[in-house]
Motif scaffolding. Structure first.
Motif, PDB file in Angstrom:
ATOM      1  N   PHE A 344       0.811  -1.214   0.000  1.00 25.41           N
ATOM      2  CA  PHE A 344       0.000   0.000   0.000  1.00 25.41           C
ATOM      3  C   PHE A 344       0.848   1.271   0.000  1.00 25.41           C
ATOM      4  O   PHE A 344       1.899   1.346   0.639  1.00 25.41           O
ATOM      5  CB  PHE A 344      -0.920   0.030   1.217  1.00 25.41           C
ATOM      6  CG  PHE A 344      -2.175  -0.781   1.041  1.00 25.41           C
ATOM      7  CD1 PHE A 344      -3.289  -0.242   0.427  1.00 25.41           C
ATOM      8  CD2 PHE A 344      -2.225  -2.090   1.489  1.00 25.41           C
ATOM      9  CE1 PHE A 344      -4.438  -0.991   0.257  1.00 25.41           C
ATOM     10  CE2 PHE A 344      -3.371  -2.847   1.329  1.00 25.41           C
ATOM     11  CZ  PHE A 344      -4.490  -2.297   0.710  1.00 25.41           C
ATOM     12  N   GLN A 345       0.342   2.253  -0.718  1.00 30.09           N
ATOM     13  CA  GLN A 345       0.851   3.616  -0.618  1.00 30.09           C
ATOM     14  C   GLN A 345       0.211   4.245   0.628  1.00 30.09           C
ATOM     15  O   GLN A 345      -0.862   3.839   1.068  1.00 30.09           O
ATOM     16  CB  GLN A 345       0.451   4.413  -1.861  1.00 30.09           C
ATOM     17  CG  GLN A 345       0.981   5.837  -1.897  1.00 30.09           C
ATOM     18  CD  GLN A 345       0.388   6.631  -3.064  1.00 30.09           C
ATOM     19  OE1 GLN A 345      -0.753   6.401  -3.464  1.00 30.09           O
ATOM     20  NE2 GLN A 345       1.148   7.551  -3.610  1.00 30.09           N
ATOM     21  N   VAL A 346       0.885   5.244   1.184  1.00 27.96           N
ATOM     22  CA  VAL A 346       0.358   5.951   2.350  1.00 27.96           C
ATOM     23  C   VAL A 346       0.232   7.437   2.021  1.00 27.96           C
ATOM     24  O   VAL A 346       1.116   8.022   1.397  1.00 27.96           O
ATOM     25  CB  VAL A 346       1.264   5.758   3.588  1.00 27.96           C
ATOM     26  CG1 VAL A 346       0.827   6.659   4.737  1.00 27.96           C
ATOM     27  CG2 VAL A 346       1.246   4.300   4.032  1.00 27.96           C
ATOM     28  N   ALA A 347      -0.886   8.029   2.438  1.00 25.16           N
ATOM     29  CA  ALA A 347      -1.103   9.471   2.293  1.00 25.16           C
ATOM     30  C   ALA A 347      -1.693   9.963   3.601  1.00 25.16           C
ATOM     31  O   ALA A 347      -2.715   9.439   4.058  1.00 25.16           O
ATOM     32  CB  ALA A 347      -2.056   9.761   1.134  1.00 25.16           C
ATOM     33  N   ILE A 348      -1.053  10.947   4.216  1.00 27.38           N
ATOM     34  CA  ILE A 348      -1.512  11.416   5.524  1.00 27.38           C
ATOM     35  C   ILE A 348      -1.734  12.923   5.504  1.00 27.38           C
ATOM     36  O   ILE A 348      -0.872  13.687   5.060  1.00 27.38           O
ATOM     37  CB  ILE A 348      -0.518  11.043   6.645  1.00 27.38           C
ATOM     38  CG1 ILE A 348      -0.267   9.529   6.651  1.00 27.38           C
ATOM     39  CG2 ILE A 348      -1.053  11.488   7.997  1.00 27.38           C
ATOM     40  CD1 ILE A 348       0.643   9.055   7.766  1.00 27.38           C
ATOM     41  N   HIS A 349      -2.893  13.315   5.983  1.00 30.16           N
ATOM     42  CA  HIS A 349      -3.260  14.721   6.123  1.00 30.16           C
ATOM     43  C   HIS A 349      -2.403  15.354   7.219  1.00 30.16           C
ATOM     44  O   HIS A 349      -2.369  14.879   8.348  1.00 30.16           O
ATOM     45  CB  HIS A 349      -4.744  14.782   6.492  1.00 30.16           C
ATOM     46  CG  HIS A 349      -5.222  16.067   7.069  1.00 30.16           C
ATOM     47  ND1 HIS A 349      -6.207  16.833   6.467  1.00 30.16           N
ATOM     48  CD2 HIS A 349      -4.911  16.735   8.214  1.00 30.16           C
ATOM     49  CE1 HIS A 349      -6.453  17.901   7.208  1.00 30.16           C
ATOM     50  NE2 HIS A 349      -5.686  17.860   8.278  1.00 30.16           N
ATOM     51  N   ALA A 350      -1.686  16.427   6.863  1.00 30.07           N
ATOM     52  CA  ALA A 350      -0.909  17.172   7.858  1.00 30.07           C
ATOM     53  C   ALA A 350      -0.957  18.651   7.503  1.00 30.07           C
ATOM     54  O   ALA A 350      -0.596  19.047   6.401  1.00 30.07           O
ATOM     55  CB  ALA A 350       0.534  16.684   7.901  1.00 30.07           C
ATOM     56  N   ILE A 351      -1.389  19.463   8.450  1.00 23.32           N
ATOM     57  CA  ILE A 351      -1.536  20.902   8.231  1.00 23.32           C
ATOM     58  C   ILE A 351      -0.458  21.683   8.986  1.00 23.32           C
ATOM     59  O   ILE A 351       0.256  22.499   8.424  1.00 23.32           O
ATOM     60  CB  ILE A 351      -2.930  21.395   8.677  1.00 23.32           C
ATOM     61  CG1 ILE A 351      -4.032  20.646   7.917  1.00 23.32           C
ATOM     62  CG2 ILE A 351      -3.041  22.898   8.483  1.00 23.32           C
ATOM     63  CD1 ILE A 351      -4.139  20.992   6.455  1.00 23.32           C
ATOM     64  N   GLY A 352      -0.343  21.465  10.281  1.00 26.31           N
ATOM     65  CA  GLY A 352       0.571  22.238  11.111  1.00 26.31           C
ATOM     66  C   GLY A 352       2.027  21.839  10.958  1.00 26.31           C
ATOM     67  O   GLY A 352       2.347  20.721  10.530  1.00 26.31           O
ATOM     68  N   ASP A 353       2.934  22.748  11.343  1.00 29.48           N
ATOM     69  CA  ASP A 353       4.363  22.460  11.198  1.00 29.48           C
ATOM     70  C   ASP A 353       4.823  21.316  12.098  1.00 29.48           C
ATOM     71  O   ASP A 353       5.749  20.574  11.750  1.00 29.48           O
ATOM     72  CB  ASP A 353       5.210  23.721  11.420  1.00 29.48           C
ATOM     73  CG  ASP A 353       4.894  24.464  12.705  1.00 29.48           C
ATOM     74  OD1 ASP A 353       4.143  23.936  13.554  1.00 29.48           O
ATOM     75  OD2 ASP A 353       5.401  25.599  12.863  1.00 29.48           O
ATOM     76  N   SER A 354       4.169  21.132  13.234  1.00 28.42           N
ATOM     77  CA  SER A 354       4.524  20.016  14.110  1.00 28.42           C
ATOM     78  C   SER A 354       4.103  18.688  13.500  1.00 28.42           C
ATOM     79  O   SER A 354       4.872  17.712  13.498  1.00 28.42           O
ATOM     80  CB  SER A 354       3.886  20.189  15.487  1.00 28.42           C
ATOM     81  OG  SER A 354       4.222  19.111  16.341  1.00 28.42           O
ATOM     82  N   ALA A 355       2.888  18.621  12.970  1.00 28.50           N
ATOM     83  CA  ALA A 355       2.398  17.394  12.330  1.00 28.50           C
ATOM     84  C   ALA A 355       3.250  17.047  11.120  1.00 28.50           C
ATOM     85  O   ALA A 355       3.607  15.883  10.903  1.00 28.50           O
ATOM     86  CB  ALA A 355       0.936  17.559  11.927  1.00 28.50           C
ATOM     87  N   ASN A 356       3.598  18.055  10.310  1.00 30.30           N
ATOM     88  CA  ASN A 356       4.435  17.800   9.139  1.00 30.30           C
ATOM     89  C   ASN A 356       5.819  17.295   9.537  1.00 30.30           C
ATOM     90  O   ASN A 356       6.352  16.368   8.936  1.00 30.30           O
ATOM     91  CB  ASN A 356       4.550  19.076   8.286  1.00 30.30           C
ATOM     92  CG  ASN A 356       3.391  19.244   7.334  1.00 30.30           C
ATOM     93  OD1 ASN A 356       3.299  18.560   6.321  1.00 30.30           O
ATOM     94  ND2 ASN A 356       2.477  20.149   7.663  1.00 30.30           N
ATOM     95  N   ARG A 357       6.413  17.894  10.580  1.00 33.77           N
ATOM     96  CA  ARG A 357       7.735  17.441  11.025  1.00 33.77           C
ATOM     97  C   ARG A 357       7.673  15.995  11.504  1.00 33.77           C
ATOM     98  O   ARG A 357       8.546  15.191  11.164  1.00 33.77           O
ATOM     99  CB  ARG A 357       8.254  18.342  12.141  1.00 33.77           C
ATOM    100  CG  ARG A 357       9.558  17.850  12.755  1.00 33.77           C
ATOM    101  CD  ARG A 357      10.132  18.819  13.751  1.00 33.77           C
ATOM    102  NE  ARG A 357      10.655  20.014  13.073  1.00 33.77           N
ATOM    103  CZ  ARG A 357      11.215  21.047  13.718  1.00 33.77           C
ATOM    104  NH1 ARG A 357      11.306  21.034  15.055  1.00 33.77           N
ATOM    105  NH2 ARG A 357      11.681  22.074  13.046  1.00 33.77           N
ATOM    106  N   MET A 358       6.654  15.668  12.286  1.00 32.91           N
ATOM    107  CA  MET A 358       6.538  14.300  12.792  1.00 32.91           C
ATOM    108  C   MET A 358       6.473  13.297  11.643  1.00 32.91           C
ATOM    109  O   MET A 358       7.210  12.291  11.629  1.00 32.91           O
ATOM    110  CB  MET A 358       5.291  14.163  13.660  1.00 32.91           C
ATOM    111  CG  MET A 358       5.058  12.738  14.169  1.00 32.91           C
ATOM    112  SD  MET A 358       3.424  12.479  14.910  1.00 32.91           S
ATOM    113  CE  MET A 358       2.386  12.472  13.441  1.00 32.91           C
ATOM    114  N   LEU A 359       5.617  13.556  10.657  1.00 30.99           N
ATOM    115  CA  LEU A 359       5.457  12.608   9.559  1.00 30.99           C
ATOM    116  C   LEU A 359       6.720  12.517   8.704  1.00 30.99           C
ATOM    117  O   LEU A 359       7.111  11.410   8.291  1.00 30.99           O
ATOM    118  CB  LEU A 359       4.259  13.003   8.689  1.00 30.99           C
ATOM    119  CG  LEU A 359       2.890  12.842   9.344  1.00 30.99           C
ATOM    120  CD1 LEU A 359       1.795  13.235   8.365  1.00 30.99           C
ATOM    121  CD2 LEU A 359       2.662  11.415   9.830  1.00 30.99           C
TER     122      LEU A 359
END
Length: 543
Positions: A344-359
C-alpha cells in the motif's frame, strides 16, 4: 492516354483512402498540449479502443487514419484530462443535497438559508449543511447551539464548518447522540463555555459522536447523488480524481457501481483508516480495475488552521493552544512500520508544522525512496523541514485555493514569520521535483482552473491581492498544468497510463474555450470547458 492516367490516379487515390488505418476518433486543427516530458505542442491525434494511437500534425493524422467521429477543434486548446489529486466524491455528492452555507456573512444569514432550505425539505429527518466560516462574520465567533435551538428546537441539525474539521449542532442532535460535556475524545474536542456547558461546537474526532447518527440513504439515492457529482466534475474538465479517504461501505459501493459501469470518472480511492485498524486493510490487499483503483491508505495527523486544530510547534498567535494530533506519535510509528512492509501507498493529512515534522521524520526512518508516500496539504512547514521532502522522497499533495482562501487571516492566526513557510508550493516543488495538485472539494470548489489560477497568480476569485500572495511561492503555468495532469497521475503510480497525451495512454482529454497557458490571469477562472472525453468517449459537451 489521358483517360488511362486519370483512371490510374483515381485507383491510386481510392486504394490510399481505403487503406487508411481505422480509428474511433480523430481530433485535428487543435493546439494540443501533450504535457509529455518535453512539453510538446501538437495539432492532432487519433484514438482507438479508448487509447491514443498517434499524435502529430493534422496532415499526418488525416492522411493516415479514418474514423467515424472526426472533430475539427478549430484551433481550440486541448490538454490531458484534468486530474484532481485530492477530493471527496461522497462529500460532494452529499453537498449538493444539503444547505450551502459558503460565503455567509453572519450567523443570521446561516439561519435564513436553513429556513429557506427546510421549506422544501420538510420530509428530512435531519438538516445537514456545510460551508460556514466564522472568520467572515463581524464578531468572528463560533456559532452556538442556542442560536440554532431558537429556530429549530425539534429537528436535529448538523452543520460542517467550511474545512470539515469542525461542526455546530443543536440540542436535539446532542440529545439523539446522547453526549455530554463529561465525554473526552482523543484527537477531538467538545467545546464548552465558562460554565462547562456544551456550546454545540465539535472539533475533529468529536464530530463523529453525532454524525454517525445521520441517516446514510439507500443505494439508489447514493448512486444518483454520485452521478450528479460526477457530471459536475466532467463539466469542468476533470477525468480522474483521488478520493482522499473512504470507509469500507463506501468503497464496496464504488466497486459495485464501477463493475456495473454506472460511473465513468476514473477514481484512485484511498481507504480511510485509523492507525490502530490498518491490519485488516493490509490483509485484504489492493484492488485495481480499469477505472477504480484502491491501493492507498489515508490517515489524519491533525486538524485545520481555521478551527485551530492543526498541530503547531508553538502556540497559535491568536490563542493559547498549539492544536493537537489526532493520534499519538507512537500509533503512527507502529502503523507506518506495518504499512512499509505492505504493497500500500500511504497518504496522511498534515496541516501544522509540528504534524508535518513528525510525519517527515517517521517517513524518513523507514527508507521509502521509491514508495511515493504522500503528505496531503503540507500547509505549514518549518523552514528546516523542507529539505526532508527531498532527502526522504516524500511527495507533497497541495491544494492552491486553500492558500487564497486562508491568506486573509493567516498572519493573525500564526504570525508573519511562520506564514512564510505556509502554502510554500514553489519551495515544496524545488525539493521534491513534483507536486500533486487538487482542490479538496467540496471544501473548496471543484473547478481545477480555480486551483490553476491560485497556483500561478496567488489570487482569490476577485483577483486580489493585485500583487499576489507570497508570489515567491507561485508556480509557473507549466508547473501548475503538470501538477493537475502528469504529476497527479505520478502521485498515483499512473503516469504510464494517463496524465499526458501520448501513444498508448488512455484517451482522456479536455477542450477549453480559451488557452490557460496564454490567457491573462484575471480570465483564468472563467474559462469554460467545451468538451470532456474519457477513454475516447465524450462525457460532457458544452451546450
Amino acid at each position: 492516354m489521358k483517360f488511362s492516367i486519370s483512371l490510374i490516379l483515381t485507383i491510386l487515390l481510392f486504394v490510399r483512402c481505403t487503406t487508411n488505418i481505422e480509428a474511433d476518433l480523430i481530433v485535428y486543427n487543435a493546439r494540443v498540449y501533450t504535457v509529455d516530458s518535453a512539453f510538446t505542442i501538437q495539432e492532432a491525434f487519433a484514438v482507438k479502443n479508448g487509447i491514443f494511437i498517434d499524435i502529430g500534425t493534422s496532415k499526418h493524422i488525416l492522411d493516415r487514419y479514418k474514423a467515424k467521429e472526426i472533430i475539427d477543434a478549430k484551433q481550440q486548446p486541448i490538454y490531458p484530462g484534468f486530474y484532481d489529486g485530492h477530493g471527496h466524491s461522497f462529500m460532494l455528492a452529499d453537498y449538493f443535497q444539503q444547505v450551502d452555507l459558503v460565503g455567509c456573512k453572519s450567523i443570521q444569514e446561516v439561519i435564513n438559508k436553513i429556513q429557506e432550505f427546510y421549506k422544501t425539505h420538510k420530509e428530512n429527518k435531519w438538516i445537514i449543511g456545510a460551508g460556514w466560516d466564522q472568520s467572515l462574520w463581524p464578531d468572528k465567533q463560533y456559532p452556538t447551539r442556542d442560536t440554532l435551538d431558537k429556530y429549530f428546537p425539534d429537528i436535529p441539525i448538523f452543520l460542517h464548518r467550511i474545512d470539515y474539521h469542525a461542526a455546530v449542532v443543536n440540542s436535539e442532535a446532542l440529545r439523539v447522540a446522547q453526549i455530554d460535556s463529561t465525554i473526552t475524545v482523543e484527537g477531538g474536542k467538545i467545546v464548552v463555555d465558562s460554565t462547562n456547558r456544551m456550546t454545540g461546537v465539535l472539533i475533529d474526532n468529536a464530530m463523529a459522536l453525532v454524525s454517525k447518527y445521520i441517516p446514510a440513504g439507500n443505494e439508489v439515492n447514493i448512486l444518483i447523488k454520485l452521478k450528479q457529482a460526477q457530471d459536475s466534475l466532467f463539466a469542468v474538465g476533470l477525468t480522474s480524481i483521488v478520493d482522499a479517504g473512504l470507509d469500507i461501505e463506501q468503497l464496496e459501493l464504488l466497486k459495485k457501481f464501477y463493475e456495473q459501469d454506472s460511473l465513468k470518472i476514473r477514481n484512485y480511492a484511498m481507504i480511510f483508516a485509523e492507525p490502530h485498524n490498518i491490519t485488516k486493510y493490509i490483509n485484504e490487499g489492493i484492488y485495481e480495475s480499469e477505472k477504480l483503483t484502491i491501493k492507498a491508505i489515508k490517515m489524519m495527523a491533525d486538524g485545520a488552521l481555521g478551527s485551530r486544530g492543526a498541530c503547531m510547534l508553538e502556540n497559535y498567535s491568536d490563542d493559547s493552544t498549539k492544536g493537537f494530533l489526532l493520534h499519538s506519535r507512537e500509533e503512527f510509528e507502529t502503523s507506518l512500520a506495518a504499512l512499509a512492509n505492505s504493497s500500500f501507498q500511504v497518504a496522511i493529512h498534515a496541516i501544522g508544522d509540528s504534524a508535518n515534522r513528525m510525519l517527515l521524520d517517521l517517513y524518513g526512518a523507514l527508507n521509502l525512496q521509491n514508495r511515493r508516500w504522500r503528505i496531503e496539504h503540507a500547509q505549514v512547514v518549518h523552514p528546516s523541514d523542507f529539505i526532508k521532502f527531498k532527502n526522504y522522497q516524500v511527495m507533497p499533495s497541495i491544494q492552491p485555493t486553500h492558500a487564497t482562501s486562508d491568506m486573509k487571516w493567516l498572519e493573525e492566526r500564526i504570525g508573519a514569520e511562520r506564514a512564510k513557510g505556509a502554502y510554500a508550493y514553489k519551495e515544496l516543488l524545488r525539493n521534491y521535483g513534483k507536486v500533486v495538485i487538487g482542490t479538496d472539494f467540496p471544501i473548496e470548489h471543484f473547478n481545477p482552473l480555480y486551483s490553476f489560477h491560485a497556483a500561478v497568480a496567488r489570487q482569490d476569485a476577485a483577483n486580489l491581492p493585485k500583487e499576489g500572495f507570497q508570489m515567491d511561492n507561485a508556480l509557473s503555468r507549466e508547473e501548475a498544468l503538470r501538477g493537475m495532469t502528469i504529476w497527479a497521475a505520478y502521485g498515483c503510480f499512473q503516469e504510464k497510463k494517463r496524465g499526458s497525451i501520448e501513444k498508448g495512454k488512455d484517451a482522456d482529454f479536455v477542450i477549453l474555450a480559451e488557452d490557460i497557458m496564454t490567457a491573462s490571469t484575471d480570465k483564468l477562472r472563467n474559462i469554460k470547458t467545451n468538451r470532456t472525453v474519457v477513454a475516447g468517449e465524450s462525457v460532457y459537451i458544452r451546450q
